[in-house]
Design a protein around this motif. Structure first.
Motif, PDB file in Angstrom:
ATOM      1  N   ILE A 131       0.842  -1.201   0.000  1.00 29.04           N
ATOM      2  CA  ILE A 131       0.000   0.000   0.000  1.00 29.04           C
ATOM      3  C   ILE A 131       0.876   1.249   0.000  1.00 29.04           C
ATOM      4  O   ILE A 131       1.779   1.373   0.842  1.00 29.04           O
ATOM      5  N   GLU A 132       0.612   2.148  -0.942  1.00 28.65           N
ATOM      6  CA  GLU A 132       1.245   3.469  -0.917  1.00 28.65           C
ATOM      7  C   GLU A 132       0.210   4.462  -0.415  1.00 28.65           C
ATOM      8  O   GLU A 132      -0.817   4.693  -1.065  1.00 28.65           O
ATOM      9  N   LEU A 133       0.472   5.012   0.746  1.00 33.03           N
ATOM     10  CA  LEU A 133      -0.494   5.892   1.409  1.00 33.03           C
ATOM     11  C   LEU A 133       0.276   6.999   2.112  1.00 33.03           C
ATOM     12  O   LEU A 133       1.199   6.718   2.890  1.00 33.03           O
ATOM     13  N   ALA A 134      -0.088   8.243   1.838  1.00 35.06           N
ATOM     14  CA  ALA A 134       0.546   9.405   2.470  1.00 35.06           C
ATOM     15  C   ALA A 134       2.070   9.371   2.316  1.00 35.06           C
ATOM     16  O   ALA A 134       2.808   9.753   3.226  1.00 35.06           O
ATOM     17  N   GLY A 135       2.521   8.900   1.161  1.00 41.14           N
ATOM     18  CA  GLY A 135       3.958   8.855   0.895  1.00 41.14           C
ATOM     19  C   GLY A 135       4.681   7.701   1.569  1.00 41.14           C
ATOM     20  O   GLY A 135       5.902   7.576   1.447  1.00 41.14           O
ATOM     21  N   LYS A 136       3.948   6.845   2.270  1.00 40.05           N
ATOM     22  CA  LYS A 136       4.551   5.686   2.933  1.00 40.05           C
ATOM     23  C   LYS A 136       4.284   4.425   2.118  1.00 40.05           C
ATOM     24  O   LYS A 136       3.295   4.332   1.396  1.00 40.05           O
ATOM     25  N   ARG A 137       5.182   3.461   2.265  1.00 43.38           N
ATOM     26  CA  ARG A 137       5.018   2.161   1.606  1.00 43.38           C
ATOM     27  C   ARG A 137       4.855   1.100   2.694  1.00 43.38           C
ATOM     28  O   ARG A 137       5.770   0.874   3.494  1.00 43.38           O
TER      29      ARG A 137
END
Ligand SMILES: [Zn+2]
Length: 229
Positions: A131-137
């Motif tokens: 998941i790529e979410l808010a610039g996090k992986r």
């Protein structure tokens, strides 16, 4: 930006970032470890790793109440529709495929496990989610054995890996430490343990081994507990 992650017991997680709420493998009402019931769960998107009851049971009711879209393997989305979830609310996937969503991207990754849906139908192949979410992986392995291809999943860098440690139905604590070595995430957290006696494990002892053997920060919370990535 940061992502707040709450463990709802077993393999159920709630993620929140930038006003977007993701719910992974909601199994709440019959889950002895869950701090909430399904009618309290909120979601914009629901992600299901495979069709087993302890990952999907509450998904249809939550999807219908909230209007959340549900990402799952192709056959599992067929079960969701048999349970009354509208066709335009499911996103069927298969391993290796990804989908771009308003908050980022979700890839369905391979997992070594089995899958059938609660009505006894074939559940397709199981998976995990990158998941790529808010610039996090963020990588949620789902129910799986250890596999060497985790090295590929970790190639782009991972801020978090969530791994089963319960043994018996999935990899156990020792293999989950090896998984951290393959994935090389900044943080690692356990799941799929202590729900019932057959998958009882010592999360703190696992975290200690992760700290001793890898560069990852091990995070262990109680069901209902949250952490930030
Ligand atoms: Zn399973």
């Amino acid at each position: 930006m940061s992502v707040t992650i709450t463990w709802l017991g077993h393999s159920s997680f709630a993620l929140e970032a930038e006003g977007v709420r993701l719910l992974i493998d909601p199994y709440l009402n019959d889950n002895p470890a869950s701090p909430i019931k399904a009618d309290k769960a909120e979601a914009d998107f629901i992600l299901l790793t495979h069709g087993h009851f302890d990952h999907v049971t509450d998904a249809p009711a939550i999807a219908k109440r909230t209007g959340a879209k549900v990402l799952a393997g192709f056959e599992v989305t067929g079960w969701l529709q048999r349970e009354g979830v509208a066709e335009d609310k499911v996103i069927p996937m298969n391993p290796g495929g990804s989908v771009r969503l308003p908050f980022g991207r979700v890839k369905f990754t391979i997992a070594h496990h089995s899958s059938s849906t609660p009505d006894g139908a074939y559940g397709g192949v199981p998976g995990g989610f990158l998941i790529e979410l808010a610039g996090k992986r963020l990588y949620f392995a789902g129910d799986t054995a250890l596999f060497l291809d985790m090295k590929l999943i970790g190639l782009g860098g991972l801020d978090l890996a969530v791994l089963p440690i319960g043994d018996l139905f999935t990899m156990g604590p020792e293999d989950a430490v090896e998984a951290v070595k393959f994935l090389n995430p900044k943080k690692a957290a356990p799941c799929h343990y202590n729900t019932w006696p057959p998958i009882a494990q010592d999360g703190a002892a696992w975290a200690e081994e992760v700290r001793r053997q890898t560069a990852a920060e091990a995070i262990v919370v109680e069901p209902g507990g949250s952490f930030v990535v």
